[in-house]
Design an enzyme around this catalytic site. Structure first.
Site: not given
Ligand code: 5GP
Ligand code: ZN
Length: 123
Positions: A13, A16, A39, A96, A102, A107, A109, A111
């Site tokens: 991942c 990770c 990002d 998402n 999308g 993992h 997350h 945004h």
């Protein structure tokens, strides 16, 4: 089987590896449960990803003991947004999930995007 799948996923991942600092990233927040990092392909002046340190593939995969982690992350996001003065103008928090949502990195997350005005509904 589920455990094996989870260990295998952690091994491969991307996020990770970011948590373990095996892959560089711009970390803006870290505590015992989560990290926030910029990002790599920002869609807004502020675009930070907040992720649990525990490998959870998506919002679809949380178990009841993960709910406190998700709540904690949203609290962290709220405090971080205030520190960045985004609370004055507003911001968006996006998760998402899966193909139609999308999701591209599996993992969990959230945004945090802000510093510009967004339309609704999203595309
Ligand atoms: P998703 O589409 O799964 O909701 O969002 C994944 C996000 O991860 C995307 O916005 C993408 O730009 C970001 N991302 C993908 N790879 C990396 C990386 O190696 N480093 C960072 N900082 N962000 C990444
Ligand atoms: Zn992971």
């Amino acid at each position: 089987m589920v455990l094996l799948r989870s260990v295998f996923s952690m091994d491969s991942c991307l996020f990770c590896k970011i948590i373990e600092k095996k892959i560089p990233s711009s970390i803006v927040f870290e505590d015992e449960l989560c990290i926030g990092f910029k990002d790599i392909n920002p869609i807004a002046p502020t675009h930070v990803l907040f992720i649990p340190k525990k490998h959870i593939e998506s919002l679809n995969d949380i178990i009841s003991s993960d709910e406190s982690i998700v709540g904690h992350i949203l609290g962290v996001v709220s405090r971080y947004a205030k520190e960045q003065n985004l609370d004055k103008t507003g911001y968006r928090v996006v998760n998402n999930m899966g193909k139609d949502g999308g999701q591209t990195v599996f993992h969990l997350h959230f945004h945090l995007v802000g510093g510009k005005s967004f339309g609704w509904p999203p595309g």
